[in-house]
Design an enzyme around this catalytic site. Structure first.
Site: not given
Ligand code: PEP
Ligand code: MG
Length: 587
Positions: A191, A435, A459, A506
């Site tokens: 993140h 995910e 994920d 996403c």
């Molecule tokens: C993902 O897991 O692809 C996602 C978009 O969520 P995050 O990166 O916040 O876990």
């Molecule tokens: Mg995620």
């Protein structure tokens, strides 16, 4: 000069003086000294301990006045440790025997002490580990300066070098002064990496020991396109990179023109391009880059950025700010995805640490175990839902019960609001993030119970390949190009189309130039990505036909390894938009 190779996570190049952050896990480099310097290191140590004791006396007085004498007693432990001749004796001995700096000796001895306390059976003593870190930081602060505090008041441009930064630390960096960052730890979709990209700060992670190689004040080049960090560059390197910085700036100016053009393929299919955000303040920039709405609003960052739990009204205000800024464009609010690497600093204490946090009580699981927290957020979302086209999305759904429970709680909250006479949109679309592999495999049953799906590849990749997305030691195994990942996202898309369920993707791969053609070829027509990636992705979309994309997707599905797939996808993307790749190379 010293060149280090890591993982490129946010593009761009910056040249500036380094600020080495004294993060909790920072490694103090082992600098040796000559024998003649030993007395002055002893003197520095003594002064730092003296100043630390003075700080503690002052803190104790303040705490006693505001919190009462009982609570002020916690500082007695700190003062007791600093006055302990056994402890200071160990530090002095290390300076002498190993001929090392006072900071290195403090770091080694106090880390040893922390480890010893952590291994004790007694729970009360185990909790004192944080106090030992606190003491260590206080003494080091007097020895080498409080660089963390200085980050907020930088007088000139700098690059940040850290062992690791938490997502909330990254979010609070002053973008006008901090030109790039490089960390020892981290992987491509950690993140911290995602945030650096969203903030438009070039970043390289997974360098393993960059904190040991750089001193505050060193000139450093951080090349976020190639994943390299050059410490104390020579004149020739500096000249080359200065040219590269200028060329990248020109390239970005050219690309920005694409942001406002429609994302239409050469054969006329429009692709919906939305943005991922962490804070409503990012919306204006996302719209400027060409987003048609927000496909993923990571609401947990409001929690991570504040010292206490945000109230219902504070959350409502944040959602309203987003709605107003979007002026009628769609907004997908994801409910809290806290846990794993996204912890508020208060939660990072020993009692909460799980053995496998990414497989533990994170995200929707944490919300379902903490209903007041969950309901407060749902109330805020529902209250804002009458003001704009909001959709609500549940993260990390891994079995049907979770989805049904989450929907039930949503209904309860709606009933409460109804009883209180508060308006909300009762037809608010509900969706899930796809995910977790179990959900991707059983996608049909979920598609029947939701209004939309959003594939979170960040994920999905880590859970499919059993590779921690934030761990630099296994970063080479983490790949969106793995045939099993491609298979999953292909199957999910097909089922969504068959059941006519709205679907988008996403994860970070949506904004990576190598994957755009593949995703279009697999059938994705809606992508949500970090805002800075939008112009480049639009350029690629406008340069290809769907026929061409389908051919690439078919061929990519025939390879056996992620390397083969990735090399193939990169070569195809390079054929379409060579300048995207050339613009990123060093002269
Ligand atoms: C993902 O897991 O692809 C996602 C978009 O969520 P995050 O990166 O916040 O876990
Ligand atoms: Mg995620």
């Amino acid at each position: 000069m010293h060149i280090k190779q890591g993982i490129q996570v946010s593009p761009g190049v910056a040249i500036a003086q380094a600020v080495v952050v004294d993060a909790e896990d920072v490694r103090i480099p082992r600098h040796t000294i000559s024998a003649s310097k030993i007395p002055s290191e002893h003197g520095r140590l003594e002064a730092a301990i003296h100043q630390s004791l003075a700080d503690i006396d002052q803190l104790r007085e303040q705490a006693s006045a505001t919190l009462g004498p009982e609570l002020a007693k916690i500082f007695d432990f700190h003062a007791g440790m600093l006055r302990d001749p056994h402890l200071t004796g160990q530090i002095q001995k290390l300076i002498e025997s190993e001929k090392v700096t006072a900071e290195y000796a403090v770091y080694v001895v106090l880390r040893r002490q922390a480890m010893m306390i952590r291994n004790l059976d007694n729970r009360y003593f185990r909790q004192r580990v944080k106090d030992v870190w606190d003491i260590e930081r206080r003494i080091l602060g007097h020895l080498i300066g409080h660089t963390r505090a200085e980050l907020g008041h930088l007088q000139r441009d700098a690059v940040v070098i850290a062992h690791d930064l938490t997502p909330s630390q990254t979010a609070s960096l002053d973008k006008s002064k901090i030109k790039a960052l490089a960390t020892d730890a981290g992987g491509s979709t950690s993140h911290t990496a995602i945030l650096a990209h969203a903030l438009g700060i070039p970043a390289v992670v997974g360098l393993e020991d960059v904190t040991g190689a750089v001193n505050t004040g060193d000139t450093v080049i951080i090349d976020g396109n190639r994943g390299t960090v050059i410490v104390r560059p020579d004149a020739a390197q500096l000249m080359t990179y200065r040219k590269t910085v200028r060329r990248i700036a020109d390239h970005e100016t050219t690309l920005d023109g694409f942001g406002q053009l429609p994302a239409v393929t050469k054969d006329g299919t429009e692709i919906n391009i939305q943005a991922n955000i962490e804070f409503p303040s990012e919306i204006s920039a996302a719209l400027e880059k060409g987003a048609t709405g927000i496909g993923l609003y990571r609401t947990e960052f409001l929690y991570l950025a504040s010292d206490s739990e945000p109230s219902e009204d504070q959350q409502y205000e944040a959602y309203m700010e987003a709605v107003v800024k979007l002026a009628g464009r769609p907004l997908t609010i994801r409910t809290l995805d806290l846990g794993a690497d996204k912890l508020a600093s208060d939660d990072a204490d020993l009692d909460h640490i799980e053995r496998n946090p990414f497989l533990g009580c994170r995200s929707i699981r944490l919300c379902l175990q903490n209903l007041p927290l969950f309901k407060t957020q749902l109330r805020a979302i529902l209250r804002a839902s009458t003001s704009g086209p909001i959709r609500v999305m549940f993260p990390l759904i891994s079995n049907m019960m979770e989805l049904r429970q989450a929907k039930m709680i949503m209904n309860d909250v709606m009933e409460d609001l109804h009883d209180e006479g508060i308006a909300y949109a009762d037809d608010l679309p509900i969706g899930i993030m796809v995910e977790v592999p179990s959900t991707a495999i059983q996608i049909k049953i979920y598609a029947d119970e939701v209004d939309f799906l959003s594939v979170g590849t960040n994920d999905l990749i880590q859970y499919t390949l059993a590779v921690d997305r934030g761990n630099e030691r296994v970063a080479s195994l983490y790949s969106a190009a793995h045939p099993s990942v491609i298979q999953l996202i292909k199957d999910v898309l097909r089922t969504a189309n068959r059941t006519q369920t709205d679907i988008s993707l996403c994860g970070e791969m949506a904004g990576e130039p190598e994957y755009v053609i593949l995703l279009l070829g697999l059938g994705y027509r809606s992508l949500s990505m970090t805002p800075p990636a939008i112009p480049e992705v639009k350029k690629i979309i406008r340069s290809v036909s769907l026929t061409q994309c389908r051919r690439v997707a078919r061929r990519a599905s025939n390879f056996e390894s992620d390397r083969e797939v990735f090399n193939y996808l990169r070569s195809e993307a390079r054929k379409v938009v060579p300048e995207v790749f050339e613009g990123l190379s060093v002269d």
